[in-house]
Scaffold this active site. Structure first.
Site, PDB file in Angstrom:
ATOM      1  N   GLN A  20      25.258  34.811  65.409  1.00  0.00           N
ATOM      2  CA  GLN A  20      25.728  33.684  66.224  1.00  0.00           C
ATOM      3  C   GLN A  20      25.950  32.443  65.375  1.00  0.00           C
ATOM      4  O   GLN A  20      26.853  31.647  65.651  1.00  0.00           O
ATOM      5  CB  GLN A  20      24.747  33.398  67.368  1.00  0.00           C
ATOM      6  CG  GLN A  20      24.658  34.567  68.335  1.00  0.00           C
ATOM      7  CD  GLN A  20      26.032  35.079  68.770  1.00  0.00           C
ATOM      8  OE1 GLN A  20      26.724  34.443  69.560  1.00  0.00           O
ATOM      9  NE2 GLN A  20      26.438  36.231  68.244  1.00  0.00           N
ATOM     10  N   HIS A  38      29.489  31.617  64.163  1.00  0.00           N
ATOM     11  CA  HIS A  38      30.546  31.183  65.078  1.00  0.00           C
ATOM     12  C   HIS A  38      31.009  29.751  64.809  1.00  0.00           C
ATOM     13  O   HIS A  38      32.184  29.432  64.941  1.00  0.00           O
ATOM     14  CB  HIS A  38      30.050  31.221  66.526  1.00  0.00           C
ATOM     15  CG  HIS A  38      30.218  32.555  67.192  1.00  0.00           C
ATOM     16  ND1 HIS A  38      31.444  33.099  67.451  1.00  0.00           N
ATOM     17  CD2 HIS A  38      29.305  33.436  67.676  1.00  0.00           C
ATOM     18  CE1 HIS A  38      31.284  34.270  68.064  1.00  0.00           C
ATOM     19  NE2 HIS A  38      30.000  34.504  68.200  1.00  0.00           N
ATOM     20  N   GLU A  55      21.636  30.676  75.601  1.00  0.00           N
ATOM     21  CA  GLU A  55      22.783  31.497  76.001  1.00  0.00           C
ATOM     22  C   GLU A  55      22.417  32.984  75.869  1.00  0.00           C
ATOM     23  O   GLU A  55      22.582  33.757  76.801  1.00  0.00           O
ATOM     24  CB  GLU A  55      23.976  31.160  75.102  1.00  0.00           C
ATOM     25  CG  GLU A  55      25.210  31.962  75.448  1.00  0.00           C
ATOM     26  CD  GLU A  55      26.289  31.915  74.382  1.00  0.00           C
ATOM     27  OE1 GLU A  55      26.040  31.432  73.260  1.00  0.00           O
ATOM     28  OE2 GLU A  55      27.409  32.380  74.688  1.00  0.00           O
ATOM     29  N   HIS A  56      21.927  33.373  74.675  1.00  0.00           N
ATOM     30  CA  HIS A  56      21.496  34.758  74.449  1.00  0.00           C
ATOM     31  C   HIS A  56      20.024  34.766  74.094  1.00  0.00           C
ATOM     32  O   HIS A  56      19.594  33.957  73.266  1.00  0.00           O
ATOM     33  CB  HIS A  56      22.220  35.397  73.253  1.00  0.00           C
ATOM     34  CG  HIS A  56      23.703  35.332  73.323  1.00  0.00           C
ATOM     35  ND1 HIS A  56      24.442  34.403  72.626  1.00  0.00           N
ATOM     36  CD2 HIS A  56      24.591  36.071  74.009  1.00  0.00           C
ATOM     37  CE1 HIS A  56      25.724  34.588  72.869  1.00  0.00           C
ATOM     38  NE2 HIS A  56      25.849  35.581  73.717  1.00  0.00           N
ATOM     39  N   ASP A  73      28.556  41.167  72.964  1.00  0.00           N
ATOM     40  CA  ASP A  73      29.754  40.372  72.660  1.00  0.00           C
ATOM     41  C   ASP A  73      31.031  41.183  72.856  1.00  0.00           C
ATOM     42  O   ASP A  73      32.058  40.664  73.279  1.00  0.00           O
ATOM     43  CB  ASP A  73      29.725  39.903  71.197  1.00  0.00           C
ATOM     44  CG  ASP A  73      28.966  38.605  71.028  1.00  0.00           C
ATOM     45  OD1 ASP A  73      28.581  38.008  72.039  1.00  0.00           O
ATOM     46  OD2 ASP A  73      28.762  38.198  69.865  1.00  0.00           O
ATOM     47  N   HIS A 112      31.125  13.593 118.979  1.00  0.00           N
ATOM     48  CA  HIS A 112      30.721  14.985 118.744  1.00  0.00           C
ATOM     49  C   HIS A 112      30.121  15.563 120.034  1.00  0.00           C
ATOM     50  O   HIS A 112      30.467  16.660 120.468  1.00  0.00           O
ATOM     51  CB  HIS A 112      29.644  15.089 117.651  1.00  0.00           C
ATOM     52  CG  HIS A 112      30.132  14.865 116.259  1.00  0.00           C
ATOM     53  ND1 HIS A 112      30.688  13.670 115.853  1.00  0.00           N
ATOM     54  CD2 HIS A 112      30.141  15.681 115.167  1.00  0.00           C
ATOM     55  CE1 HIS A 112      31.006  13.767 114.589  1.00  0.00           C
ATOM     56  NE2 HIS A 112      30.683  14.981 114.142  1.00  0.00           N
TER      57      HIS A 112
HETATM   58  N1  LIG Z   1      29.430  30.262  75.040  1.00  0.00           N
HETATM   59  C1  LIG Z   1      30.253  31.289  75.007  1.00  0.00           C
HETATM   60  O1  LIG Z   1      30.310  32.078  75.940  1.00  0.00           O
HETATM   61  C2  LIG Z   1      31.168  31.499  73.812  1.00  0.00           C
HETATM   62  C3  LIG Z   1      31.931  32.692  73.687  1.00  0.00           C
HETATM   63  C4  LIG Z   1      32.808  32.835  72.598  1.00  0.00           C
HETATM   64  C5  LIG Z   1      32.950  31.786  71.686  1.00  0.00           C
HETATM   65  N2  LIG Z   1      32.187  30.659  71.846  1.00  0.00           N
HETATM   66  C6  LIG Z   1      32.361  29.501  70.982  1.00  0.00           C
HETATM   67  O2  LIG Z   1      33.753  29.216  70.943  1.00  0.00           O
HETATM   68  C7  LIG Z   1      33.974  28.362  69.831  1.00  0.00           C
HETATM   69  C8  LIG Z   1      35.273  28.703  69.128  1.00  0.00           C
HETATM   70  O3  LIG Z   1      35.566  27.580  68.353  1.00  0.00           O
HETATM   71  P1  LIG Z   1      36.876  27.407  67.504  1.00  0.00           P
HETATM   72  O4  LIG Z   1      36.857  26.026  66.924  1.00  0.00           O
HETATM   73  O5  LIG Z   1      37.036  28.551  66.592  1.00  0.00           O
HETATM   74  O6  LIG Z   1      38.081  27.556  68.545  1.00  0.00           O
HETATM   75  P2  LIG Z   1      38.473  26.748  69.864  1.00  0.00           P
HETATM   76  O7  LIG Z   1      39.713  27.393  70.369  1.00  0.00           O
HETATM   77  O8  LIG Z   1      37.322  26.624  70.786  1.00  0.00           O
HETATM   78  O9  LIG Z   1      38.830  25.277  69.386  1.00  0.00           O
HETATM   79  C9  LIG Z   1      39.934  25.028  68.580  1.00  0.00           C
HETATM   80  C10 LIG Z   1      40.590  23.731  69.016  1.00  0.00           C
HETATM   81  O10 LIG Z   1      39.673  22.649  68.872  1.00  0.00           O
HETATM   82  C11 LIG Z   1      40.414  21.464  68.676  1.00  0.00           C
HETATM   83  N3  LIG Z   1      39.765  20.665  67.648  1.00  0.00           N
HETATM   84  C12 LIG Z   1      39.272  21.098  66.453  1.00  0.00           C
HETATM   85  N4  LIG Z   1      38.809  20.038  65.751  1.00  0.00           N
HETATM   86  C13 LIG Z   1      39.022  18.936  66.506  1.00  0.00           C
HETATM   87  C14 LIG Z   1      38.781  17.539  66.320  1.00  0.00           C
HETATM   88  N5  LIG Z   1      38.180  17.090  65.224  1.00  0.00           N
HETATM   89  N6  LIG Z   1      39.141  16.697  67.318  1.00  0.00           N
HETATM   90  C15 LIG Z   1      39.711  17.153  68.451  1.00  0.00           C
HETATM   91  N7  LIG Z   1      39.967  18.457  68.674  1.00  0.00           N
HETATM   92  C16 LIG Z   1      39.623  19.327  67.711  1.00  0.00           C
HETATM   93  C17 LIG Z   1      41.810  21.841  68.250  1.00  0.00           C
HETATM   94  O11 LIG Z   1      42.693  21.431  69.240  1.00  0.00           O
HETATM   95  C18 LIG Z   1      41.800  23.364  68.204  1.00  0.00           C
HETATM   96  O12 LIG Z   1      42.958  23.923  68.810  1.00  0.00           O
HETATM   97  C19 LIG Z   1      32.739  28.481  68.942  1.00  0.00           C
HETATM   98  O13 LIG Z   1      31.993  27.312  69.109  1.00  0.00           O
HETATM   99  C20 LIG Z   1      31.985  29.666  69.536  1.00  0.00           C
HETATM  100  O14 LIG Z   1      30.603  29.566  69.306  1.00  0.00           O
HETATM  101  C21 LIG Z   1      31.346  30.494  72.893  1.00  0.00           C
HETATM  102  N1  LIG Z   2      28.890  35.419  70.900  1.00  0.00           N
HETATM  103  C1  LIG Z   2      29.993  34.790  71.596  1.00  0.00           C
HETATM  104  C2  LIG Z   2      29.446  34.095  72.806  1.00  0.00           C
HETATM  105  O1  LIG Z   2      28.635  33.064  72.468  1.00  0.00           O
HETATM  106  C3  LIG Z   2      31.054  35.771  72.032  1.00  0.00           C
HETATM  107  C4  LIG Z   2      31.766  36.469  70.924  1.00  0.00           C
HETATM  108  C5  LIG Z   2      33.062  36.871  70.886  1.00  0.00           C
HETATM  109  N2  LIG Z   2      33.278  37.475  69.714  1.00  0.00           N
HETATM  110  C6  LIG Z   2      32.161  37.485  69.053  1.00  0.00           C
HETATM  111  N3  LIG Z   2      31.235  36.879  69.780  1.00  0.00           N
HETATM  112 ZN   LIG Z   3      29.328  36.357  69.022  1.00  0.00          ZN
END
Ligand SMILES: NC(=O)c1ccc[n+]([C@@H]2O[C@H](COP(=O)([O-])OP(=O)(O)OC[C@H]3O[C@@H](n4cnc5c(N)ncnc54)[C@H](O)[C@@H]3O)[C@@H](O)[C@H]2O)c1
Ligand SMILES: N[C@H](CO)Cc1c[nH]c[nH+]1
Ligand SMILES: [Zn+2]
Length: 427
Positions: free
Chosen positions: A254, A257, A322-323, A356, A415
């Site tokens: 995690q 990510h 979350e997990h 996941d 009413h």
């Molecule tokens: N909680 C859940 O269920 C779950 C599941 C899967 C993924 N996730 C999370 O999703 C996230 C994926 O993140 P990611 O960044 O790869 O993709 P993302 O698609 O969430 O974000 C990318 C976008 O963030 C914006 N951004 C980036 N830097 C910025 C800044 N400085 N100012 C304004 N906007 C900005 C941009 O517009 C970009 O398109 C990770 O945090 C991961 O842990 C959570």
């Molecule tokens: N762990 C993420 C949720 O927090 C989900 C994900 C997608 N791909 C890999 N991991």
């Molecule tokens: Zn994951």
């Protein structure tokens, strides 16, 4: 990794979510999209994703989707199709039916369930692309019967222009017909308020980074949202029987990510804590995303030492992760004492990535302590309920006086009279 006493640890993060700068940035972006629509959407896409688009290129075309199929390998297709079957089977069990109760006096009371009409699903794709999140978003919406599912995902991943082909193929496999190449807070705001190019939706679901999470919170009320599914989190609850290499590997799964992801071990065994700290260092240095994982471990990682399992479980419930993974001698016996967690992985072979990608339960889960009151994305997220009330004449005659009494106690004479006029005529 920091070593702390479990009893001193509260929520996974502060209730104040994101830095003041991040909150200001999101507020500015959301307001610009609300007032300027497509112009602001294109401007922020260029500024933040480094991709220049026009209104004609926001929407993904069928040709691009077909071309994406040529770029993905057969193993991926086999695996994503099996994952989709598992996810669909799990979510079909969640589907609830409308119900109506008919009473002897002719009264009918019930609950009618209807799918939402148009939902927006956010698929993250900034640092890494998440085809698995396409399935986790889209399949429960389909099981609910949502007729219009619109997907948004950033137009560049890891600095590379273009939507990752694996996302496009996952979306095509899931049957998504409407997709836009937009990401971050600007995508969430565009779905909420609509623009000339993108009609607004009723609800936005899906995970994302801190900007996505804050934007969803900001537009809540204009549209519904699933939960705050922000940067990933894992808590491992372990005793001396756990394998430190497994624990470290799962924490890092995690941490990689996001720089803001959190990975926390809660343990009754100081020896395990020390061994996990060593393992983390060893395994970290071999990861392709070492930089991101290291920032996450340094900023939000911790080893929490507890004097007893009761103290360890209390810390888990305060964090509401979350997990949660449980790796103890007899993990099933602890399950009943876990009050707050988005998803609970029991035993050494239920490594977090099993959930996941593949097992079937949803991976879009509440973060930042919101598992205290929020749930994984599920079929109910895509449905709404209407109450059904049909009183027969007999029922109104029998109960009307009590209704009038309650209305007059509230000082609401109109009413009371709405009932009284019927009683006078029909008695
Ligand atoms: N909680 C859940 O269920 C779950 C599941 C899967 C993924 N996730 C999370 O999703 C996230 C994926 O993140 P990611 O960044 O790869 O993709 P993302 O698609 O969430 O974000 C990318 C976008 O963030 C914006 N951004 C980036 N830097 C910025 C800044 N400085 N100012 C304004 N906007 C900005 C941009 O517009 C970009 O398109 C990770 O945090 C991961 O842990 C959570
Ligand atoms: N762990 C993420 C949720 O927090 C989900 C994900 C997608 N791909 C890999 N991991
Ligand atoms: Zn994951």
């Amino acid at each position: 990794m920091r070593k702390l006493r479990a009893e001193q640890f509260g929520l996974t993060r502060k209730v104040e979510y994101g830095s003041p700068e991040q909150n200001e940035t999101v507020a500015r972006i959301v307001e610009a999209i609300r007032t300027e629509g497509d112009a602001a959407l294109l401007r922020y896409t260029e500024e933040l994703d480094r991709v220049r688009l026009d209104t004609g290129t926001l929407r993904v075309t069928n040709d691009e989707i077909q071309a994406a199929y040529d770029r993905v390998d057969a193993d991926f297709l086999t695996a994503i199709r099996q994952a989709a079957l598992n996810i669909r089977a799990f979510h079909e069990k969640q589907l609830r039916q409308s119900w109506v109760d008919v009473q002897p006096d002719g009264t009918m009371l019930g609950q009618l369930l209807r799918p939402l009409k148009r939902v927006g699903v956010y698929v993250p794709g900034g640092k890494a692309a998440y085809p698995s999140s396409v399935l986790m978003n889209v399949i429960p919406a389909q099981v609910a019967g949502v007729p219009e599912i619109v997907m948004v995902t950033p137009p560049a991943t890891g600095g590379k222009t273009g939507i990752d082909p694996y996302i496009l193929v996952a979306a095509a496999e899931a049957g998504v017909k409407e997709m836009y190449r937009i990401g971050g807070a600007q995508a969430v705001a565009a779905l909420a308020y609509g623009t000339a190019t993108i009609p607004p939706v009723d609800k936005i679901c899906g995970p994302g980074n801190i900007y996505v999470a804050l934007a969803k919170r900001a537009v809540f009320g204009v549209v519904a949202i699933d939960s705050i599914a922000g940067p990933s989190e894992i808590v491992v609850l372990a005793d001396e029987t756990a394998d430190p290499a497994y624990v470290a590997a799962d924490l890092l799964s995690q941490a990689e990510h996001d720089e803001m992801a959190s990975a926390i071990l809660v343990t009754t065994s100081e020896a395990l804590g020390d061994a996990v700290a060593v393992e983390i260092e060893q395994q970290l240095s071999t990861l392709p995303r070492e930089g991101t994982a290291r920032q996450s471990i340094d900023g939000y990682g911790a080893i929490l030492l507890a004097d007893s399992m009761a103290e360890a479980i209390a810390a888990v419930n305060r964090m509401a992760p979350e997990h949660l993974e449980i790796m103890t001698a007899d993990p099933m016996t602890l399950l009943g004492r876990i009050e707050n967690a988005g998803a609970i992985f029991v035993g050494p072979y239920s490594s977090e990535p099993v959930g996941d990608y593949f097992a079937g339960p949803n991976h879009i889960l509440p973060t930042n302590g919101t598992a205290r009151f929020s749930s994984p994305v599920n079929v109910d997220d895509f449905m709404k309920k209407s109450s059904l009330i049909h009183y027969s004449k007999d029922a109104l005659l029998a109960n009307g006086d009590q209704i009038i009494t309650l209305a007059r106690h509230e000082g609401l004479e109109a009413h009371a009279r709405a009932i009284e006029i019927r009683l006078e005529r029909e008695r």
